[in-house]
Design an enzyme around this catalytic site. Structure first.
Site, PDB file in Angstrom:
ATOM      1  N   SER A 112      35.337  15.823 -17.097  1.00  0.00           N
ATOM      2  CA  SER A 112      36.429  14.864 -17.196  1.00  0.00           C
ATOM      3  C   SER A 112      37.752  15.565 -16.885  1.00  0.00           C
ATOM      4  O   SER A 112      37.923  16.127 -15.813  1.00  0.00           O
ATOM      5  CB  SER A 112      36.420  14.211 -18.592  1.00  0.00           C
ATOM      6  OG  SER A 112      37.389  13.197 -18.696  1.00  0.00           O
ATOM      7  N   GLU A 208      32.134  12.163 -10.470  1.00  0.00           N
ATOM      8  CA  GLU A 208      31.835  11.095 -11.417  1.00  0.00           C
ATOM      9  C   GLU A 208      33.162  10.434 -11.787  1.00  0.00           C
ATOM     10  O   GLU A 208      34.234  10.941 -11.472  1.00  0.00           O
ATOM     11  CB  GLU A 208      31.107  11.641 -12.649  1.00  0.00           C
ATOM     12  CG  GLU A 208      31.862  12.706 -13.431  1.00  0.00           C
ATOM     13  CD  GLU A 208      32.819  12.148 -14.458  1.00  0.00           C
ATOM     14  OE1 GLU A 208      32.624  10.999 -14.917  1.00  0.00           O
ATOM     15  OE2 GLU A 208      33.787  12.841 -14.808  1.00  0.00           O
ATOM     16  N   HIS A 273      30.526  10.371 -18.028  1.00  0.00           N
ATOM     17  CA  HIS A 273      31.059   9.962 -19.320  1.00  0.00           C
ATOM     18  C   HIS A 273      30.072   9.261 -20.234  1.00  0.00           C
ATOM     19  O   HIS A 273      30.431   8.879 -21.357  1.00  0.00           O
ATOM     20  CB  HIS A 273      32.296   9.087 -19.100  1.00  0.00           C
ATOM     21  CG  HIS A 273      33.513   9.872 -18.715  1.00  0.00           C
ATOM     22  ND1 HIS A 273      33.674  10.413 -17.447  1.00  0.00           N
ATOM     23  CD2 HIS A 273      34.614  10.221 -19.417  1.00  0.00           C
ATOM     24  CE1 HIS A 273      34.831  11.047 -17.391  1.00  0.00           C
ATOM     25  NE2 HIS A 273      35.415  10.946 -18.566  1.00  0.00           N
TER      26      HIS A 273
END
Length: 304
Positions: A112, A208, A273
């Protein structure tokens, strides 16, 4: 080529840092206990649950920077995990002690918002790192047996390691080999054109994302296409996109952007996530084969 960090073993001493958003401390304590149950020694940074003037940051920029640099300069730690992502790593990139990272390369593991640190480490220190599990999510909830075995095997220096995927995950056919790079799409796009822009020509790009509608995914991919970099990659590996539109919408976008490049593209590999993150070694040589339905880390990702 990026320099490899040293291996981690089950008696290693790891620090859990917070350079982005604050965490709920009880979740971190559970994750810490789960890691200690494997024989690891775990130290928590003191700002994990702090909030600065901005409630979305784990303390002020000055506080987060001072703490992370103190840990990076401390030789007692064998590697670094992170409590969570969120936002804030970009704000302190200019002050990170990259000389300390380069002088003592150790595994830096997170995903992230940690994409910003991964890219900065590669550019400024020339050191490889890992897109992977974090304490607030993955080590709190637990990794699946296969992903946990992959995690510790890679950090111990085992190779080759192969992850097999289903035929339904293939978007575009092909085989490719190259160094792995990538992370969270929005961070890669946000850092394009900055001193922390990290892109490997001839590489395998993984990415992602979470909570981005399809038109926003489209916009980020378009930004990267307009920069001229997409034709220079050999393959694409997409993680599990969370709340980013329907399967059909994402499939259509991927085909639109990558079919003209005639490169392999696969989707829904277990990173992102949703948690239970497959460890992805940035800078390592990997092979992507839609014929064999396999993603292989060809060489050791650490120095044993």
């Amino acid at each position: 080529m990026l320099r490899l960090p040293r291996a981690i073993h089950l008696n290693s001493h790891l620090a859990v840092l917070a350079i982005s958003s604050p965490s709920e401390l009880p979740r971190i304590v559970v994750g810490k206990r789960n890691l200690e149950a494997r024989g690891l020694r775990i130290t928590l940074a003191e700002n994990i649950a702090h909030s600065g003037e901005h409630g979305y940051l784990a303390g002020t920029d000055e506080e987060r920077l001072a703490i992370v640099n103190r840990y990076l300069r401390d030789p007692q730690f064998d590697g670094f995990l992170f409590a969570r992502g969120g936002y804030g790593a970009m704000r302190i990139l200019d002050g990170i002690d990259y000389d300390a990272i380069a002088a003592n390369p150790r595994p830096v593991i997170g995903f992230s918002d940690l994409t910003a640190l991964h890219q900065a480490m590669a550019v400024r220190a020339g050191v490889a790192s890992f897109h992977g599990p974090m304490v607030n999510l993955d080590f709190h909830d637990g990794l699946s047996p296969a992903n946990e075995t992959w995690f510790w095997s890679m950090l111990a220096g085992e190779a080759p390691l192969t992850h097999e995927f289903a035929k339904a995950q293939v978007v575009l056919e092909g085989d490719a080999e190259g160094p792995l790079f990538g992370g969270c799409l929005s961070l890669t796009e946000a850092l394009a054109g900055t001193p922390y822009d990290f892109w490997i020509d001839g590489g395998i790009w993984f990415w992602e994302e979470t909570d981005e509608r399809p038109y926003r995914i489209d916009r980020m991919l378009t930004t990267l296409r307009l920069s001229g970099r997409l034709p220079r990659i050999r393959g694409v590996v997409v993680g599990k996109l969370k709340n980013c539109g329907s399967e059909a919408e994402i499939d259509a976008l991927l085909r639109e952007f990558f079919a003209p490049l005639a490169i392999p593209v696969v989707r829904d590999l277990p990173f992102g996530h949703y948690g239970d993150n497959l460890l992805m070694p940035i800078g390592s040589l990997v092979r992507l084969s839609t014929r064999d339905h396999s993603f292989t880390v060809v060489q050791p990702a650490v120095e044993r």
